[in-house]
Design a protein around this motif. Structure first.
Motif, PDB file in Angstrom:
ATOM      1  N   LYS A  29       0.833  -1.209   0.000  1.00  0.00           N
ATOM      2  CA  LYS A  29       0.000   0.000   0.000  1.00  0.00           C
ATOM      3  C   LYS A  29       0.866   1.256   0.000  1.00  0.00           C
ATOM      4  O   LYS A  29       1.870   1.335   0.681  1.00  0.00           O
ATOM      5  CB  LYS A  29      -0.918   0.011   1.238  1.00  0.00           C
ATOM      6  CG  LYS A  29      -2.098  -0.923   1.129  1.00  0.00           C
ATOM      7  CD  LYS A  29      -3.006  -0.759   2.343  1.00  0.00           C
ATOM      8  CE  LYS A  29      -4.254  -1.620   2.209  1.00  0.00           C
ATOM      9  NZ  LYS A  29      -5.150  -1.464   3.371  1.00  0.00           N
ATOM     10  N   ARG A  30       0.439   2.241  -0.770  1.00  0.00           N
ATOM     11  CA  ARG A  30       1.168   3.512  -0.805  1.00  0.00           C
ATOM     12  C   ARG A  30       1.021   4.249   0.516  1.00  0.00           C
ATOM     13  O   ARG A  30      -0.021   4.207   1.165  1.00  0.00           O
ATOM     14  CB  ARG A  30       0.641   4.406  -1.928  1.00  0.00           C
ATOM     15  CG  ARG A  30       1.126   4.024  -3.307  1.00  0.00           C
ATOM     16  CD  ARG A  30       0.968   5.211  -4.227  1.00  0.00           C
ATOM     17  NE  ARG A  30       1.054   4.821  -5.620  1.00  0.00           N
ATOM     18  CZ  ARG A  30       0.944   5.679  -6.617  1.00  0.00           C
ATOM     19  NH1 ARG A  30       0.706   6.959  -6.354  1.00  0.00           N
ATOM     20  NH2 ARG A  30       1.037   5.275  -7.862  1.00  0.00           N
ATOM     21  N   LYS A  31       2.083   4.963   0.879  1.00  0.00           N
ATOM     22  CA  LYS A  31       2.057   5.797   2.079  1.00  0.00           C
ATOM     23  C   LYS A  31       1.712   7.233   1.694  1.00  0.00           C
ATOM     24  O   LYS A  31       1.939   7.665   0.560  1.00  0.00           O
ATOM     25  CB  LYS A  31       3.431   5.771   2.758  1.00  0.00           C
ATOM     26  CG  LYS A  31       4.011   4.372   2.952  1.00  0.00           C
ATOM     27  CD  LYS A  31       3.111   3.496   3.798  1.00  0.00           C
ATOM     28  CE  LYS A  31       3.723   2.128   4.064  1.00  0.00           C
ATOM     29  NZ  LYS A  31       3.791   1.260   2.894  1.00  0.00           N
ATOM     30  N   GLY A  70      -0.024  -0.085  -7.067  1.00  0.00           N
ATOM     31  CA  GLY A  70       0.556   1.023  -6.319  1.00  0.00           C
ATOM     32  C   GLY A  70       1.867   1.564  -6.819  1.00  0.00           C
ATOM     33  O   GLY A  70       2.418   2.497  -6.214  1.00  0.00           O
ATOM     34  N   GLY A  71       2.431   0.990  -7.895  1.00  0.00           N
ATOM     35  CA  GLY A  71       3.681   1.505  -8.422  1.00  0.00           C
ATOM     36  C   GLY A  71       3.542   2.959  -8.860  1.00  0.00           C
ATOM     37  O   GLY A  71       2.520   3.349  -9.438  1.00  0.00           O
ATOM     38  N   GLY A  72       4.566   3.760  -8.594  1.00  0.00           N
ATOM     39  CA  GLY A  72       4.458   5.194  -8.843  1.00  0.00           C
ATOM     40  C   GLY A  72       4.644   5.594 -10.291  1.00  0.00           C
ATOM     41  O   GLY A  72       3.871   6.394 -10.833  1.00  0.00           O
ATOM     42  N   LEU A  92       6.255  -8.988  -8.653  1.00  0.00           N
ATOM     43  CA  LEU A  92       7.634  -9.034  -8.156  1.00  0.00           C
ATOM     44  C   LEU A  92       8.310  -7.674  -8.326  1.00  0.00           C
ATOM     45  O   LEU A  92       9.001  -7.194  -7.417  1.00  0.00           O
ATOM     46  CB  LEU A  92       8.422 -10.108  -8.911  1.00  0.00           C
ATOM     47  CG  LEU A  92       8.128 -11.565  -8.544  1.00  0.00           C
ATOM     48  CD1 LEU A  92       8.740 -12.511  -9.558  1.00  0.00           C
ATOM     49  CD2 LEU A  92       8.656 -11.880  -7.149  1.00  0.00           C
ATOM     50  N   ALA A  93       8.093  -7.057  -9.500  1.00  0.00           N
ATOM     51  CA  ALA A  93       8.677  -5.731  -9.740  1.00  0.00           C
ATOM     52  C   ALA A  93       8.159  -4.715  -8.734  1.00  0.00           C
ATOM     53  O   ALA A  93       8.897  -3.838  -8.268  1.00  0.00           O
ATOM     54  CB  ALA A  93       8.371  -5.276 -11.163  1.00  0.00           C
ATOM     55  N   ARG A  94       6.887  -4.832  -8.386  1.00  0.00           N
ATOM     56  CA  ARG A  94       6.282  -3.900  -7.423  1.00  0.00           C
ATOM     57  C   ARG A  94       6.998  -3.989  -6.071  1.00  0.00           C
ATOM     58  O   ARG A  94       7.356  -2.966  -5.472  1.00  0.00           O
ATOM     59  CB  ARG A  94       4.799  -4.225  -7.252  1.00  0.00           C
ATOM     60  CG  ARG A  94       4.090  -3.371  -6.227  1.00  0.00           C
ATOM     61  CD  ARG A  94       3.900  -1.939  -6.716  1.00  0.00           C
ATOM     62  NE  ARG A  94       3.346  -1.105  -5.653  1.00  0.00           N
ATOM     63  CZ  ARG A  94       4.044  -0.282  -4.891  1.00  0.00           C
ATOM     64  NH1 ARG A  94       5.355  -0.154  -5.066  1.00  0.00           N
ATOM     65  NH2 ARG A  94       3.456   0.438  -3.959  1.00  0.00           N
ATOM     66  N   ILE A 144      -8.413  -5.779  -3.038  1.00  0.00           N
ATOM     67  CA  ILE A 144      -7.969  -6.147  -1.701  1.00  0.00           C
ATOM     68  C   ILE A 144      -7.124  -5.050  -1.064  1.00  0.00           C
ATOM     69  O   ILE A 144      -7.255  -4.750   0.125  1.00  0.00           O
ATOM     70  CB  ILE A 144      -7.166  -7.459  -1.749  1.00  0.00           C
ATOM     71  CG1 ILE A 144      -8.112  -8.647  -1.980  1.00  0.00           C
ATOM     72  CG2 ILE A 144      -6.405  -7.688  -0.440  1.00  0.00           C
ATOM     73  CD1 ILE A 144      -7.390  -9.940  -2.240  1.00  0.00           C
ATOM     74  N   ILE A 145      -6.266  -4.420  -1.872  1.00  0.00           N
ATOM     75  CA  ILE A 145      -5.367  -3.419  -1.284  1.00  0.00           C
ATOM     76  C   ILE A 145      -5.968  -2.018  -1.320  1.00  0.00           C
ATOM     77  O   ILE A 145      -5.367  -1.080  -0.819  1.00  0.00           O
ATOM     78  CB  ILE A 145      -3.994  -3.403  -1.978  1.00  0.00           C
ATOM     79  CG1 ILE A 145      -4.104  -2.901  -3.417  1.00  0.00           C
ATOM     80  CG2 ILE A 145      -3.352  -4.758  -1.928  1.00  0.00           C
ATOM     81  CD1 ILE A 145      -2.762  -2.578  -4.032  1.00  0.00           C
TER      82      ILE A 145
END
Length: 497
Positions: free
Chosen positions: A248-250, A285-287, A452-454, A496-497
């Motif tokens: 999860k992103r902060k 969630g990747g930026g 995996l990259a995430r 889910i996230i």
């Protein structure tokens, strides 16, 4: 990571020797503790049986059977004991004699057959204590016939094996001799004192791994975890809550601190593979991310879907010179490619970069690998066979190959199968044993590479990223759709996230 040590047969024997010879445990005491552990772990099971038959061999495994028989009898259960021959183990002899005094005469194999012929269907719970984990020899004709009878009989409604299923040997899988495949079709296995490496992947039904339960009996497991006596093999346990929390992103994240990655793949007509891999990264969630592809259509396909994305038609050599590469430390190469890119051969991966090679970027035997400290290859079994030139029929056989391959090439290899195996350059390895038939569909490998990259983009180590990625994917088991597509699985993970 949530991990538990796995011990080989040889290491388990050394641990047994440490307990009895150096620490002063009495083998008789350990055998009794093993019996009590199995008894208490299966109290509900014993109550379902009209009769319990315990079939013992001549070694320590047979002694465990006698000790269990003694406990069951004293607790009021109907127990009968049969043996292939007198017990040769000193502690086993004690419990064999105890059973003879309390329960009565121990039947022979002939007695077993006579009693079996008169028994009613589904009336007997069989405890298999014939052969322990140390048994490696070919089965005798008598044992083969006995095991085949156990498997084919409708008298036994449940078969419980102590420590391992008698006759099971993963190294014999794939052998032409059919007798090599005779082993007890256990409904469950009770591992005593240590979790057994050789039991990993025990399966006799196509879609199910037989459950194993570990019973602690006071073995000095922690005292044995050193580089001399332990080969650094671990069993990974799912960590679904942590997998979600970490991804999860902060609130303070920006597009690079949230994770960045570069994706290369998607040959003409196979662009969907690299798109799915990148989607898994960004939607979880990747930026910021970018796709490079040999396909001339890649830009139009991506921009048609999302104008905020970055895409470029280029060779891998051009991609490796892309200024974006200097802003990220995570690269995925392979989804949607049809062959190993020559530009990877001998490429010096920049320090601290994490490179994931999947699908078409899995090399064939003899291809030169890139050079770096954090390179992860993710083959399935067929790709592993092609990569090494060796056919593998079990996770143990794959380990034997990879424990040499990974240090030699300074790479991590994640074998994707119903049992997943990660082997590291330092010789440590991790097993993920959580079969998920929902992942047996096109695109889930591309999905995994993006996940995996995430995790890798968050500066996690490769073992940590693999553990969390597999834990996150395990959530797909909860989908009501019996055969979900890779896109449906991704959608459910995003929710889910």
């Amino acid at each position: 990571m949530k991990q538990k040590p796995l011990f080989t047969n040889k290491e388990s024997k050394a641990l047994d020797s440490l307990a009895t010879k150096e620490l002063g445990f009495h083998e008789q005491t350990l055998m009794g503790m093993a019996a009590l552990s199995v008894f208490h772990a299966n109290e509900d099971l014993w109550k379902t049986a009209e009769s319990i038959w315990i079939l013992s061999g001549s070694g320590g495994n047979g002694g465990d059977g006698y000790a269990l028989a003694h406990t069951l009898f004293q607790e009021g259960y109907s127990v009968r004991c049969f043996a292939t021959s007198p017990n040769k183990n000193e502690a086993g002899k004690f419990y064999e004699a105890l059973v003879s005094k309390t329960i009565g005469a121990i039947g022979s194999v002939d007695d077993f057959y006579e009693t079996w012929e008169e028994a009613e269907e589904d009336s007997v719970l069989l405890v298999d204590a014939l052969l322990g984990t140390g048994f490696q020899n070919p089965l005798s004709e008598e044992l083969t016939e006995l095991i085949d009878t156990i498997n084919e009989s409708d008298v036994f409604f449940y078969r419980l094996s102590l420590d391992t299923a008698s006759g099971w040997n993963p190294y014999l899988l794939g052998e032409k001799d059919s007798k090599a495949h005779s082993f007890v079709f256990a409904d469950s296995i009770e591992e005593l004192g240590t979790r057994k490496w050789e039991n990993i992947g025990f399966i006799y039904e196509k879609d199910s791994i037989i459950p194993r339960y570990y019973e602690s009996i006071g073995f000095p497991v922690r005292s044995h975890l050193n580089n001399v006596t332990f080969s650094k093999r671990y069993y990974l346990e799912a960590d679904p809550e942590n997998a979600i929390a970490i991804i999860k992103r902060k609130n303070k994240d920006h597009k690079y601190s949230a994770g960045s990655a570069l994706f290369y793949g998607g040959a003409e007509g196979m662009e969907g593979a690299i798109l799915l891999s990148e989607q898994a990264f960004s939607r979880l969630g990747g930026g910021i991310s970018k796709i490079s592809s040999p396909s001339l259509k890649i830009s139009s396909l991506i921009l048609k879907e999302d104008l905020s994305k970055m895409a470029k038609t280029s060779s891998l050599a051009e991609t490796l010179e892309d200024p974006f590469l200097k802003k990220t430390k995570t690269i995925v190469v392979g989804p949607g490619l049809t062959q190993y890119p020559n530009d990877l051969s001998g490429w010096e991966v920049p320090e601290d970069f994490r490179l994931v090679l999947d699908a078409g970027a899995i090399p064939t035997k003899g291809s030169a690998l890139p050079k770096g400290n954090q390179i992860l290859l993710t083959p399935h079994v067929g790709e592993l066979n092609r990569m090494t030139g060796i056919t593998h029929h079990s996770v143990q056989a794959a380990y034997d190959t990879l424990v040499d391959f990974c240090p030699k090439n300074n790479v991590y290899v994640l074998l994707k199968s119903f049992v997943s195996l990660l082997v590291c350059p330092d010789g440590s390895s991790y097993v993920w044993e959580s079969p998920n038939p929902k992942l047996a569909t096109m695109g889930t490998g591309d999905l995994l590479s993006g996940i995996l990259a995430r995790y890798l983009s968050l500066d996690l180590s490769i073992p940590e990223a693999v553990h969390l990625a597999l834990s996150l994917l395990d959530h797909s088991k909860q989908l009501e759709e019996p055969y979900p597509s890779a896109h449906q699985i991704l959608k459910s993970l995003v929710e889910i996230i």
